[in-house]
Design a protein around this motif. Structure first.
Motif, PDB file in Angstrom:
ATOM      1  N   ARG A 152      62.089 -24.291  37.297  1.00 46.53           N
ATOM      2  CA  ARG A 152      61.338 -25.524  36.963  1.00 46.53           C
ATOM      3  C   ARG A 152      60.519 -25.880  37.976  1.00 46.53           C
ATOM      4  O   ARG A 152      59.084 -26.215  37.664  1.00 46.53           O
ATOM      5  CB  ARG A 152      62.183 -26.784  36.758  1.00 46.53           C
ATOM      6  N   THR A 153      60.657 -25.667  39.225  1.00 47.41           N
ATOM      7  CA  THR A 153      59.828 -26.180  40.385  1.00 47.41           C
ATOM      8  C   THR A 153      58.435 -24.905  40.392  1.00 47.41           C
ATOM      9  O   THR A 153      57.354 -25.394  40.519  1.00 47.41           O
ATOM     10  CB  THR A 153      60.314 -25.887  41.732  1.00 47.41           C
ATOM     11  N   LEU A 154      58.872 -23.560  39.927  1.00 44.49           N
ATOM     12  CA  LEU A 154      57.860 -22.613  39.916  1.00 44.49           C
ATOM     13  C   LEU A 154      56.992 -22.963  38.640  1.00 44.49           C
ATOM     14  O   LEU A 154      55.674 -22.787  38.647  1.00 44.49           O
ATOM     15  CB  LEU A 154      58.607 -21.163  39.670  1.00 44.49           C
ATOM     16  N   ARG A 155      57.601 -23.425  37.488  1.00 45.26           N
ATOM     17  CA  ARG A 155      56.794 -23.852  36.259  1.00 45.26           C
ATOM     18  C   ARG A 155      55.816 -24.970  36.773  1.00 45.26           C
ATOM     19  O   ARG A 155      54.663 -24.909  36.143  1.00 45.26           O
ATOM     20  CB  ARG A 155      57.782 -24.121  35.442  1.00 45.26           C
ATOM     21  N   ARG A 156      56.275 -25.891  37.255  1.00 47.38           N
ATOM     22  CA  ARG A 156      55.544 -27.195  37.814  1.00 47.38           C
ATOM     23  C   ARG A 156      54.303 -26.533  38.649  1.00 47.38           C
ATOM     24  O   ARG A 156      53.266 -26.983  38.621  1.00 47.38           O
ATOM     25  CB  ARG A 156      56.258 -28.138  38.448  1.00 47.38           C
ATOM     26  N   VAL A 157      54.623 -25.736  39.654  1.00 37.81           N
ATOM     27  CA  VAL A 157      53.464 -25.263  40.438  1.00 37.81           C
ATOM     28  C   VAL A 157      52.591 -24.616  39.821  1.00 37.81           C
ATOM     29  O   VAL A 157      51.348 -24.489  40.006  1.00 37.81           O
ATOM     30  CB  VAL A 157      54.191 -24.460  41.639  1.00 37.81           C
ATOM     31  N   LEU A 158      53.078 -23.717  38.960  1.00 37.76           N
ATOM     32  CA  LEU A 158      52.054 -22.625  38.000  1.00 37.76           C
ATOM     33  C   LEU A 158      51.112 -23.541  37.160  1.00 37.76           C
ATOM     34  O   LEU A 158      49.853 -23.291  37.113  1.00 37.76           O
ATOM     35  CB  LEU A 158      52.819 -21.825  37.159  1.00 37.76           C
ATOM     36  N   TRP A 159      51.673 -24.719  36.679  1.00 37.98           N
ATOM     37  CA  TRP A 159      50.807 -25.569  35.456  1.00 37.98           C
ATOM     38  C   TRP A 159      49.970 -26.238  36.627  1.00 37.98           C
ATOM     39  O   TRP A 159      48.610 -26.417  36.124  1.00 37.98           O
ATOM     40  CB  TRP A 159      51.803 -26.711  35.001  1.00 37.98           C
ATOM     41  N   GLY A 160      50.201 -26.609  37.947  1.00 40.86           N
ATOM     42  CA  GLY A 160      49.033 -26.989  38.573  1.00 40.86           C
ATOM     43  C   GLY A 160      47.973 -26.145  38.799  1.00 40.86           C
ATOM     44  O   GLY A 160      46.765 -26.533  38.852  1.00 40.86           O
ATOM     45  N   ALA A 192      39.834 -10.961  43.310  1.00 38.25           N
ATOM     46  CA  ALA A 192      41.219 -10.063  43.206  1.00 38.25           C
ATOM     47  C   ALA A 192      42.269 -11.079  43.483  1.00 38.25           C
ATOM     48  O   ALA A 192      43.166 -11.018  43.055  1.00 38.25           O
ATOM     49  CB  ALA A 192      40.994  -9.094  44.472  1.00 38.25           C
ATOM     50  N   ALA A 193      41.918 -12.084  44.258  1.00 41.98           N
ATOM     51  CA  ALA A 193      42.940 -13.101  44.655  1.00 41.98           C
ATOM     52  C   ALA A 193      43.383 -14.119  43.285  1.00 41.98           C
ATOM     53  O   ALA A 193      44.533 -14.016  43.000  1.00 41.98           O
ATOM     54  CB  ALA A 193      42.593 -14.102  45.671  1.00 41.98           C
ATOM     55  N   PHE A 194      42.591 -14.313  42.752  1.00 44.15           N
ATOM     56  CA  PHE A 194      42.582 -14.896  41.420  1.00 44.15           C
ATOM     57  C   PHE A 194      43.288 -14.107  40.245  1.00 44.15           C
ATOM     58  O   PHE A 194      44.241 -14.547  39.688  1.00 44.15           O
ATOM     59  CB  PHE A 194      41.303 -15.411  40.785  1.00 44.15           C
ATOM     60  N   ALA A 195      43.042 -12.791  40.379  1.00 44.12           N
ATOM     61  CA  ALA A 195      43.727 -11.844  39.331  1.00 44.12           C
ATOM     62  C   ALA A 195      45.165 -11.898  39.757  1.00 44.12           C
ATOM     63  O   ALA A 195      46.115 -11.915  39.070  1.00 44.12           O
ATOM     64  CB  ALA A 195      43.336 -10.444  39.610  1.00 44.12           C
ATOM     65  N   VAL A 196      45.578 -12.041  41.000  1.00 45.48           N
ATOM     66  CA  VAL A 196      47.116 -12.205  41.437  1.00 45.48           C
ATOM     67  C   VAL A 196      47.746 -13.347  41.051  1.00 45.48           C
ATOM     68  O   VAL A 196      48.785 -13.379  40.567  1.00 45.48           O
ATOM     69  CB  VAL A 196      47.242 -11.908  43.280  1.00 45.48           C
ATOM     70  N   VAL A 197      47.025 -14.252  41.084  1.00 45.32           N
ATOM     71  CA  VAL A 197      47.605 -15.750  40.536  1.00 45.32           C
ATOM     72  C   VAL A 197      47.710 -15.629  39.217  1.00 45.32           C
ATOM     73  O   VAL A 197      48.860 -15.897  38.424  1.00 45.32           O
ATOM     74  CB  VAL A 197      46.630 -16.867  41.068  1.00 45.32           C
ATOM     75  N   PHE A 198      46.694 -14.942  38.246  1.00 42.64           N
ATOM     76  CA  PHE A 198      46.929 -14.876  36.733  1.00 42.64           C
ATOM     77  C   PHE A 198      48.101 -13.832  36.436  1.00 42.64           C
ATOM     78  O   PHE A 198      48.605 -14.022  35.497  1.00 42.64           O
ATOM     79  CB  PHE A 198      45.612 -14.427  36.430  1.00 42.64           C
ATOM     80  N   ALA A 199      48.111 -12.969  37.485  1.00 42.70           N
ATOM     81  CA  ALA A 199      49.340 -12.002  37.233  1.00 42.70           C
ATOM     82  C   ALA A 199      50.675 -12.753  37.227  1.00 42.70           C
ATOM     83  O   ALA A 199      51.500 -12.615  36.497  1.00 42.70           O
ATOM     84  CB  ALA A 199      49.447 -11.118  38.323  1.00 42.70           C
ATOM     85  N   VAL A 200      50.844 -13.698  38.114  1.00 46.70           N
ATOM     86  CA  VAL A 200      51.945 -14.441  38.408  1.00 46.70           C
ATOM     87  C   VAL A 200      52.152 -15.350  37.134  1.00 46.70           C
ATOM     88  O   VAL A 200      53.145 -15.418  36.526  1.00 46.70           O
ATOM     89  CB  VAL A 200      51.850 -15.223  39.604  1.00 46.70           C
ATOM     90  N   ILE A 201      51.109 -15.787  36.626  1.00 48.82           N
ATOM     91  CA  ILE A 201      51.007 -16.768  35.350  1.00 48.82           C
ATOM     92  C   ILE A 201      51.511 -15.812  34.148  1.00 48.82           C
ATOM     93  O   ILE A 201      52.521 -16.237  33.659  1.00 48.82           O
ATOM     94  CB  ILE A 201      49.896 -17.613  35.358  1.00 48.82           C
ATOM     95  N   ALA A 202      50.926 -14.830  34.278  1.00 46.82           N
ATOM     96  CA  ALA A 202      51.190 -13.789  32.867  1.00 46.82           C
ATOM     97  C   ALA A 202      52.732 -13.382  32.775  1.00 46.82           C
ATOM     98  O   ALA A 202      53.294 -13.506  32.016  1.00 46.82           O
ATOM     99  CB  ALA A 202      50.256 -12.628  32.875  1.00 46.82           C
TER     100      ALA A 202
END
Length: 148
Positions: A25-33, A122-132
């Motif tokens: 749940r915490t991960l999901r909230r952080v990712l939503w932010g 490249a850093a954005f791509a890493v964040v998008f990979a975590v979201i995906a």
């Protein structure tokens, strides 16, 4: 020394279902932010200047050499990705598409523009990979839906 035995199995806090759900749940909230911040940046800070013909955007796409039509295509992909990031069912699919966009942006920075700036997409791509990855269940359901 005597061995201590217990009739109940030992569980560590990290392995208990309640803790795992709380961490998820915490991960999901952080990712939503992160998704909201990235969506605002992509839409307001990147897509809109491309559509408006901001001088820096026009110059950059002249330097790339693919023509100004590519500026509009890139802006449209960024805007669609930004909107998709904030729609729960589309967030994973949008993140996957944005990974591709960021890979192209990083390659363009490395090969045509300014190599040190390739680190940002490249850093954005890493964040998008975590979201995906986090949204993989929703993405799978979305891709299976047309088969019903």
């Amino acid at each position: 020394m005597a061995a201590i035995s217990s009739s109940t199995p030992a569980t560590t806090p990290a392995s208990s279902p309640a803790t795992t759900r709380g961490g998820r749940r915490t991960l999901r909230r952080v990712l939503w932010g992160a998704q909201i911040l990235l969506a605002v940046f992509l839409f307001a800070g990147s897509a809109l200047p491309k559509f408006a013909g901001q001088a820096e955007a026009v110059r950059t796409f002249e330097e790339i050499g693919w023509g100004q039509w590519f500026r509009y295509v890139t802006g449209a992909v960024e805007a669609a990705g930004a909107i998709g990031l904030v729609v729960p069912r589309l967030a994973g699919l949008a993140a996957v598409g944005l990974i591709g966009l960021m890979a192209g942006a990083a390659a363009t920075q490395l090969l045509v523009l300014s190599a040190p700036w390739a680190a940002l997409p490249a850093a954005f791509a890493v964040v998008f990979a975590v979201i995906a990855w986090d949204r993989r269940a929703e993405t799978g359901a979305l891709l299976r839906a047309p088969r019903r």
